[in-house]
Design an enzyme around this catalytic site. Structure first.
Site, PDB file in Angstrom:
ATOM      1  N   ASP A  49     -38.645  47.239  -7.077  1.00  0.00           N
ATOM      2  CA  ASP A  49     -39.145  48.464  -6.532  1.00  0.00           C
ATOM      3  C   ASP A  49     -39.907  49.180  -7.510  1.00  0.00           C
ATOM      4  OD1 ASP A  49     -39.440  50.269  -3.756  1.00  0.00           O
ATOM      5  OD2 ASP A  49     -38.997  51.533  -5.689  1.00  0.00           O
ATOM      6  N   TYR A  54     -45.036  55.720 -10.873  1.00  0.00           N
ATOM      7  CA  TYR A  54     -44.063  55.403 -12.013  1.00  0.00           C
ATOM      8  C   TYR A  54     -44.493  55.015 -13.323  1.00  0.00           C
ATOM      9  CZ  TYR A  54     -40.926  55.290  -7.895  1.00  0.00           C
ATOM     10  OH  TYR A  54     -39.949  55.248  -6.916  1.00  0.00           O
ATOM     11  N   LYS A  79     -46.142  51.398  -4.254  1.00  0.00           N
ATOM     12  CA  LYS A  79     -46.380  52.326  -3.389  1.00  0.00           C
ATOM     13  C   LYS A  79     -47.834  53.098  -3.649  1.00  0.00           C
ATOM     14  CE  LYS A  79     -41.444  53.322  -3.722  1.00  0.00           C
ATOM     15  NZ  LYS A  79     -41.043  53.402  -4.991  1.00  0.00           N
ATOM     16  N   HIS A 112     -46.101  56.439  -0.197  1.00  0.00           N
ATOM     17  CA  HIS A 112     -44.820  56.869  -0.977  1.00  0.00           C
ATOM     18  C   HIS A 112     -44.467  58.315  -0.578  1.00  0.00           C
ATOM     19  CE1 HIS A 112     -43.249  56.904  -5.454  1.00  0.00           C
ATOM     20  NE2 HIS A 112     -42.338  57.515  -4.685  1.00  0.00           N
ATOM     21  N   LEU A 194     -27.131  56.020  -5.767  1.00  0.00           N
ATOM     22  CA  LEU A 194     -26.067  56.454  -6.374  1.00  0.00           C
ATOM     23  C   LEU A 194     -26.269  57.955  -6.656  1.00  0.00           C
ATOM     24  CD1 LEU A 194     -25.998  53.823  -9.188  1.00  0.00           C
ATOM     25  CD2 LEU A 194     -24.540  53.877  -7.017  1.00  0.00           C
ATOM     26  N   ILE A 233     -31.732  49.901  -3.896  1.00  0.00           N
ATOM     27  CA  ILE A 233     -32.534  49.815  -5.038  1.00  0.00           C
ATOM     28  C   ILE A 233     -32.062  50.575  -6.516  1.00  0.00           C
ATOM     29  CG2 ILE A 233     -34.379  49.017  -4.072  1.00  0.00           C
ATOM     30  CD1 ILE A 233     -35.859  51.517  -4.008  1.00  0.00           C
ATOM     31  N   LYS A 235     -31.203  52.015  -9.992  1.00  0.00           N
ATOM     32  CA  LYS A 235     -32.004  51.810 -11.122  1.00  0.00           C
ATOM     33  C   LYS A 235     -31.058  52.084 -12.428  1.00  0.00           C
ATOM     34  CE  LYS A 235     -33.471  54.569 -14.876  1.00  0.00           C
ATOM     35  NZ  LYS A 235     -32.718  55.575 -15.586  1.00  0.00           N
ATOM     36  N   SER A 236     -31.057  51.334 -13.383  1.00  0.00           N
ATOM     37  CA  SER A 236     -30.385  51.528 -14.701  1.00  0.00           C
ATOM     38  C   SER A 236     -31.232  50.712 -15.867  1.00  0.00           C
ATOM     39  CB  SER A 236     -29.098  50.840 -14.484  1.00  0.00           C
ATOM     40  OG  SER A 236     -28.378  51.284 -15.734  1.00  0.00           O
ATOM     41  N   ARG A 241     -24.448  48.251 -16.693  1.00  0.00           N
ATOM     42  CA  ARG A 241     -24.689  48.601 -15.331  1.00  0.00           C
ATOM     43  C   ARG A 241     -25.478  47.774 -14.575  1.00  0.00           C
ATOM     44  NH1 ARG A 241     -25.584  55.128 -16.627  1.00  0.00           N
ATOM     45  NH2 ARG A 241     -23.430  55.729 -17.333  1.00  0.00           N
ATOM     46  N   SER A 244     -23.280  45.196 -13.344  1.00  0.00           N
ATOM     47  CA  SER A 244     -22.268  45.304 -12.394  1.00  0.00           C
ATOM     48  C   SER A 244     -22.591  45.869 -11.013  1.00  0.00           C
ATOM     49  CB  SER A 244     -21.355  46.313 -13.184  1.00  0.00           C
ATOM     50  OG  SER A 244     -21.772  47.733 -13.404  1.00  0.00           O
TER      51      SER A 244
HETATM   52  P1  NDP Z   1     -29.926  55.728  -8.883  1.00  0.00           P
HETATM   53  O1  NDP Z   1     -29.160  56.465  -7.581  1.00  0.00           O
HETATM   54  O2  NDP Z   1     -30.449  54.413  -8.648  1.00  0.00           O
HETATM   55  O3  NDP Z   1     -29.592  56.231 -10.050  1.00  0.00           O
HETATM   56  C1  NDP Z   1     -30.070  55.988 -11.291  1.00  0.00           C
HETATM   57  C2  NDP Z   1     -29.037  56.772 -12.373  1.00  0.00           C
HETATM   58  O4  NDP Z   1     -27.869  56.542 -12.245  1.00  0.00           O
HETATM   59  C3  NDP Z   1     -29.625  56.637 -13.570  1.00  0.00           C
HETATM   60  O5  NDP Z   1     -29.475  57.938 -14.436  1.00  0.00           O
HETATM   61  C4  NDP Z   1     -28.810  55.520 -14.169  1.00  0.00           C
HETATM   62  O6  NDP Z   1     -28.260  55.831 -15.662  1.00  0.00           O
HETATM   63  C5  NDP Z   1     -27.342  55.980 -13.542  1.00  0.00           C
HETATM   64  N1  NDP Z   1     -26.504  54.701 -13.158  1.00  0.00           N
HETATM   65  C6  NDP Z   1     -27.036  53.671 -12.753  1.00  0.00           C
HETATM   66  N2  NDP Z   1     -25.861  52.692 -12.405  1.00  0.00           N
HETATM   67  C7  NDP Z   1     -24.790  53.486 -12.774  1.00  0.00           C
HETATM   68  C8  NDP Z   1     -23.519  52.920 -12.963  1.00  0.00           C
HETATM   69  N3  NDP Z   1     -22.985  51.736 -12.448  1.00  0.00           N
HETATM   70  N4  NDP Z   1     -22.609  53.847 -13.230  1.00  0.00           N
HETATM   71  C9  NDP Z   1     -22.811  55.148 -13.442  1.00  0.00           C
HETATM   72  N5  NDP Z   1     -24.376  55.619 -13.692  1.00  0.00           N
HETATM   73  C10 NDP Z   1     -25.242  54.475 -13.197  1.00  0.00           C
HETATM   74  O7  NDP Z   1     -31.372  56.903  -8.565  1.00  0.00           O
HETATM   75  P2  NDP Z   1     -32.790  56.713  -8.863  1.00  0.00           P
HETATM   76  O8  NDP Z   1     -33.703  58.094  -8.492  1.00  0.00           O
HETATM   77  O9  NDP Z   1     -33.435  56.238  -9.843  1.00  0.00           O
HETATM   78  O10 NDP Z   1     -33.319  55.835  -7.507  1.00  0.00           O
HETATM   79  C11 NDP Z   1     -33.176  54.373  -7.623  1.00  0.00           C
HETATM   80  C12 NDP Z   1     -34.595  53.709  -7.254  1.00  0.00           C
HETATM   81  O11 NDP Z   1     -35.302  54.450  -5.871  1.00  0.00           O
HETATM   82  C13 NDP Z   1     -35.895  54.205  -8.168  1.00  0.00           C
HETATM   83  O12 NDP Z   1     -35.697  53.548  -9.357  1.00  0.00           O
HETATM   84  C14 NDP Z   1     -36.860  54.026  -7.545  1.00  0.00           C
HETATM   85  O13 NDP Z   1     -37.188  52.631  -7.582  1.00  0.00           O
HETATM   86  C15 NDP Z   1     -36.610  54.454  -6.024  1.00  0.00           C
HETATM   87  N6  NDP Z   1     -36.933  55.750  -5.690  1.00  0.00           N
HETATM   88  C16 NDP Z   1     -37.787  56.237  -4.655  1.00  0.00           C
HETATM   89  C17 NDP Z   1     -38.273  57.308  -4.283  1.00  0.00           C
HETATM   90  C18 NDP Z   1     -39.385  57.793  -3.343  1.00  0.00           C
HETATM   91  O14 NDP Z   1     -39.720  58.627  -3.332  1.00  0.00           O
HETATM   92  N7  NDP Z   1     -39.616  56.572  -2.637  1.00  0.00           N
HETATM   93  C19 NDP Z   1     -37.555  58.682  -5.082  1.00  0.00           C
HETATM   94  C20 NDP Z   1     -36.689  58.239  -6.161  1.00  0.00           C
HETATM   95  C21 NDP Z   1     -36.519  56.852  -6.475  1.00  0.00           C
HETATM   96  P3  NDP Z   1     -28.861  54.780 -16.827  1.00  0.00           P
HETATM   97  O15 NDP Z   1     -30.368  54.112 -16.334  1.00  0.00           O
HETATM   98  O16 NDP Z   1     -28.888  55.517 -17.812  1.00  0.00           O
HETATM   99  O17 NDP Z   1     -27.906  53.466 -16.786  1.00  0.00           O
END
Ligand code: NDP
Length: 280
Positions: A49, A54, A79, A112, A194, A233, A235-236, A241, A244
């Site tokens: 995604d 982005y 998007k 978007h 998350l 979806i 992100k990490s 992570r 997992s």
């Molecule tokens: P997430 O809820 O996916 O959280 C991502 C954060 O959580 C990062 O800081 C990551 O850290 C941390 N994280 C990931 N896995 C773990 C884990 N197993 N344990 C602890 N911490 C963890 O948030 P996002 O805002 O990134 O949302 C995910 C996706 O949704 C985006 O990437 C995007 O594709 C989409 N999105 C869409 C939007 C929209 O308007 N349509 C708006 C926002 C997001 P690290 O990377 O340092 O590991």
């Protein structure tokens, strides 16, 4: 080690199937994106995604090209940016995204944000219907649409969105939107599943369930989404992570555990912007 085969699919209203667990690349810096997406593909993710906003579509495309995976095994979503509403601008924006991704089509193209103050989203949607008809977007959907925005699309155009991608996590469960989606055959896709990895993952309810299953808090939250029927979806950029977060097929939350997590909704637990007002 999880494999692609462990990720379930949901059916879209087009008849196509979307992996229920994919990989989000919001805030993955362009210089890290190709390597991060490679890690995700290696870990078994087949759905990516991204978004023009982005600014990493090119690097997502590079990782896809370098992976050597057959195109039909991948599900790519991008998007339409907030400056690209309106009929002609929307079609040009999709072409620009395809060019950056190095693809002939995307599996899912989303508006978007609705930007209700601009009142162009219905016109934009009609352009997406054309892109869907000519195959540049195999499925079309929206993001951050409230039920009232969806209602206008449903009543004023010929195509029901395949997906609405919205902020959704245990602190902000979006029951009203989920009910609307379910009534109209729209798949609910959870962004920030998350809650951006913040203190939700330290919540005692989540921690206790994680201990009971010998899983991480993030795995518990992702499992909750899957059992609710959401697409997720996460992100990490962290390799363990990334691995997992997709490894959630072989345990199941019980009814009481699902209910405990349902009890975490704070009503206003948003971590992102309010679609009614964004961008102001
Ligand atoms: P997430 O809820 O996916 O959280 C991502 C954060 O959580 C990062 O800081 C990551 O850290 C941390 N994280 C990931 N896995 C773990 C884990 N197993 N344990 C602890 N911490 C963890 O948030 P996002 O805002 O990134 O949302 C995910 C996706 O949704 C985006 O990437 C995007 O594709 C989409 N999105 C869409 C939007 C929209 O308007 N349509 C708006 C926002 C997001 P690290 O990377 O340092 O590991």
């Amino acid at each position: 080690m999880p494999s692609t085969a462990d990720v379930p699919f949901l059916s879209l209203n087009t008849g196509a199937r979307i992996p229920q667990l994919g990989f989000g690349v919001f805030q993955v810096p362009p210089e890290d994106t190709a390597e991060t997406v490679k890690l995700a593909l290696d870990a078994g993710y087949r759905s990516i995604d991204t978004a023009s906003m982005y600014e990493n579509e090119k690097e997502v495309g590079d990782a896809i090209a370098q992976s050597g995976l057959p195109r039909e095994e991948l599900f790519v979503t991008t998007k339409l940016g907030n400056h690209d509403h309106g009929h002609d601008a929307a079609l040009e924006a999709l072409d620009a995204s395809l060019e950056r991704l190095g693809l002939d089509y995307v599996d899912l193209y989303l508006i978007h944000w609705p930007i209700p103050s601009q009142d162009l989203y219905v016109e934009t949607w009609k352009a997406l219907e054309e892109a869907n008809a000519d195959g540049r977007a195999r499925a079309i959907g929206v993001s951050n649409f409230l039920p009232e925005h969806l209602e206008r699309v449903v009543t004023e155009t010929d195509t029901v969105p395949a997906v609405n991608q919205i902020e959704l996590h245990p602190r902000f469960q979006q029951e009203g939107s989920r009910a609307y989606h379910s009534d109209h055959g729209i798949v609910t896709e959870a962004w920030s599943p998350l809650a951006q990895g913040g203190d939700l993952l330290g919540d005692p309810v989540i921690q206790e369930i994680a201990q009971a299953h010998d899983r991480t808090p993030a795995q518990v939250v992702l499992r909750w989404h899957l059992q609710l029927g959401n697409v997720v979806i996460p992100k990490s950029i962290t390799p363990d992570r990334i691995a997992s977060n997709i490894d959630v097929a072989d345990f199941e939350l019980g009814t009481e555990q699902m209910e405990s997590i349902a009890g975490l909704d704070s009503g206003d637990g948003r971590v992102g912007p309010d679609p009614e007002r964004f961008p102001s």
